[in-house]
Enzyme design. Structure first.
Site, PDB file in Angstrom:
ATOM      1  N   GLN A  71       0.824  -1.202   0.000  1.00  0.00           N
ATOM      2  CA  GLN A  71       0.000   0.000   0.000  1.00  0.00           C
ATOM      3  C   GLN A  71       0.862   1.257   0.000  1.00  0.00           C
ATOM      4  OE1 GLN A  71      -2.215  -0.730   3.605  1.00  0.00           O
ATOM      5  NE2 GLN A  71      -0.345  -1.287   4.668  1.00  0.00           N
ATOM      6  N   GLN A 102      -9.998   2.966  19.094  1.00  0.00           N
ATOM      7  CA  GLN A 102      -9.241   1.888  19.736  1.00  0.00           C
ATOM      8  C   GLN A 102      -9.973   1.354  20.966  1.00  0.00           C
ATOM      9  OE1 GLN A 102      -6.745   1.119  17.907  1.00  0.00           O
ATOM     10  NE2 GLN A 102      -6.279   3.005  16.817  1.00  0.00           N
ATOM     11  N   ASP A 206      -8.662  -5.588  13.232  1.00  0.00           N
ATOM     12  CA  ASP A 206      -8.435  -4.145  13.091  1.00  0.00           C
ATOM     13  C   ASP A 206      -7.764  -3.873  11.756  1.00  0.00           C
ATOM     14  OD1 ASP A 206      -8.092  -1.447  13.514  1.00  0.00           O
ATOM     15  OD2 ASP A 206      -6.355  -1.701  14.819  1.00  0.00           O
ATOM     16  N   SER A 208      -7.767  -2.271   7.619  1.00  0.00           N
ATOM     17  CA  SER A 208      -8.199  -1.110   6.853  1.00  0.00           C
ATOM     18  C   SER A 208      -9.418  -1.481   6.020  1.00  0.00           C
ATOM     19  CB  SER A 208      -7.060  -0.598   5.969  1.00  0.00           C
ATOM     20  OG  SER A 208      -6.517  -1.652   5.203  1.00  0.00           O
TER      21      SER A 208
END
Length: 334
Positions: A71, A102, A206, A208
């Protein structure tokens, strides 16, 4: 595209303040095009996934820009939100508001389990979820699986409060220098899950958005692997990518897919101003059909380690985060 990226970077370094935009496109299954835009002193988050709108953060100084195997990465110091991590043109975290995400993705799951001892975090290379997991005194081990080493390296350098428990990860499965309960694995999440069944009380996915390296982490095969890696009372939490104001049909589809694997699936939300539209969706899933995800199963005072505290999460907001607006309830139920 890479030449254009390099050229614009040089313009910035020489403080050329003309309007310039970096466009990057890759062909994935849904052919989405992300745009990473820097115009003057502003970064703008734009995407065909949320047409007709953009979100801007004013830049004070660019700290890093580059491209990994997986990425494009940008880190900059902002004027009002501290340091900002951007992956493929989409804001992942800012120092000012990261705790709202979070804390919620972590504690909604952790507080729904009576005694979470082993926890897996898939993605989350910034270390924020690991930090929150370690607030619970019942935790004996946390495994972090991150495919892109660069994300951890940059977080250690530019997001030190989030990543402070990731120090010392350089070799495979090396204990953290700051907490021996933490083990970091630089590898593919699919492969890791396939090799670890019936091991984790809590799994936090968690990742993207479902494009680029995280695309396959939103499909049924992945959810089945999550299910197999859980213990009998296990709970997972994942960022649902879509919020109620954008692409509600995809959110509905994602929830339906999870329901094919887990007997209990609930949608919750949190408010994060630097995420698209300011509202972020979370999916909570339980392996046991009798698990109540919508109410904390214990008090924070009973579970916290030492004097651990939160800025966003509390027991009342746990319950209220699952309350949906009428139009969302109608759409999802139809």
């Amino acid at each position: 595209n890479y030449i254009l990226f390099t050229f614009v970077s040089l313009l910035w370094r020489f403080e050329v303040r003309s309007v310039h935009t970096i466009y990057r496109s890759r062909v994935w299954n849904n052919l989405l095009v992300y745009a990473m835009a820097i115009r003057g002193d502003w970064f703008y988050e734009e995407s065909e996934s949320w047409p007709g709108q953009a979100f801007g953060i004013r830049i004070k100084k660019i700290l890093y820009e580059g491209k990994t195997m997986f990425q494009e990465v940008l880190v900059f110091e902002s004027t009002d939100y501290g340091n900002v991590l951007v992956l493929d043109g989409v804001v992942q975290a800012t120092e000012r508001d990261e705790f709202a995400y979070q804390e919620m993705i972590t504690h909604l799951a952790m507080m729904s389990h009576q005694n979470p001892q082993k926890v897996l975090v898939v993605g989350g290379g910034d270390g924020g979820c690991v930090r929150e997991v370690l607030k619970h005194k019942s935790v004996q081990r946390v495994d972090l699986v991150e495919i892109d080493r660069t994300v951890i390296d940059l977080s250690l350098k530019y997001l030190p409060e989030m990543s402070k428990y990731l120090n010392g990860y350089e070799s495979e499965d090396q204990e953290s220098k700051n907490d021996p309960r933490v083990h970091v694995h630089i590898c593919d999440g699919f492969k890791y899950l396939a090799e670890h069944t019936d091991q984790y009380d809590i799994i936090i996915s968690d990742t993207s958005d479902p494009d680029g390296p995280a695309e396959q982490l939103f499909g049924k095969n992945y959810f089945q692997l999550l299910n197999q890696a859980l213990t009998s009372q296990g709970v997972i939490a994942m960022q649902a990518s879509e919020n109620i104001w954008l692409r509600l049909d995809i959110l509905k589809s994602l929830q339906e897919t999870c329901s094919e694997v887990f007997p209990v699936v609930n949608y919750a939300s949190t408010c994060v101003p630097t995420y698209t539209s300011g509202q972020l969706g979370l999916l909570l899933c339980a392996k046991d059909k009798n698990t109540n995800l919508k109410q904390p199963q214990k008090s924070w005072e009973d579970v916290k380690l030492n004097n651990a505290s939160n800025k966003y999460y509390n027991e009342k907001i746990h319950a209220s985060s699952f309350v949906l607006p009428t139009f969302v309830k109608r759409f999802i139920s139809n």
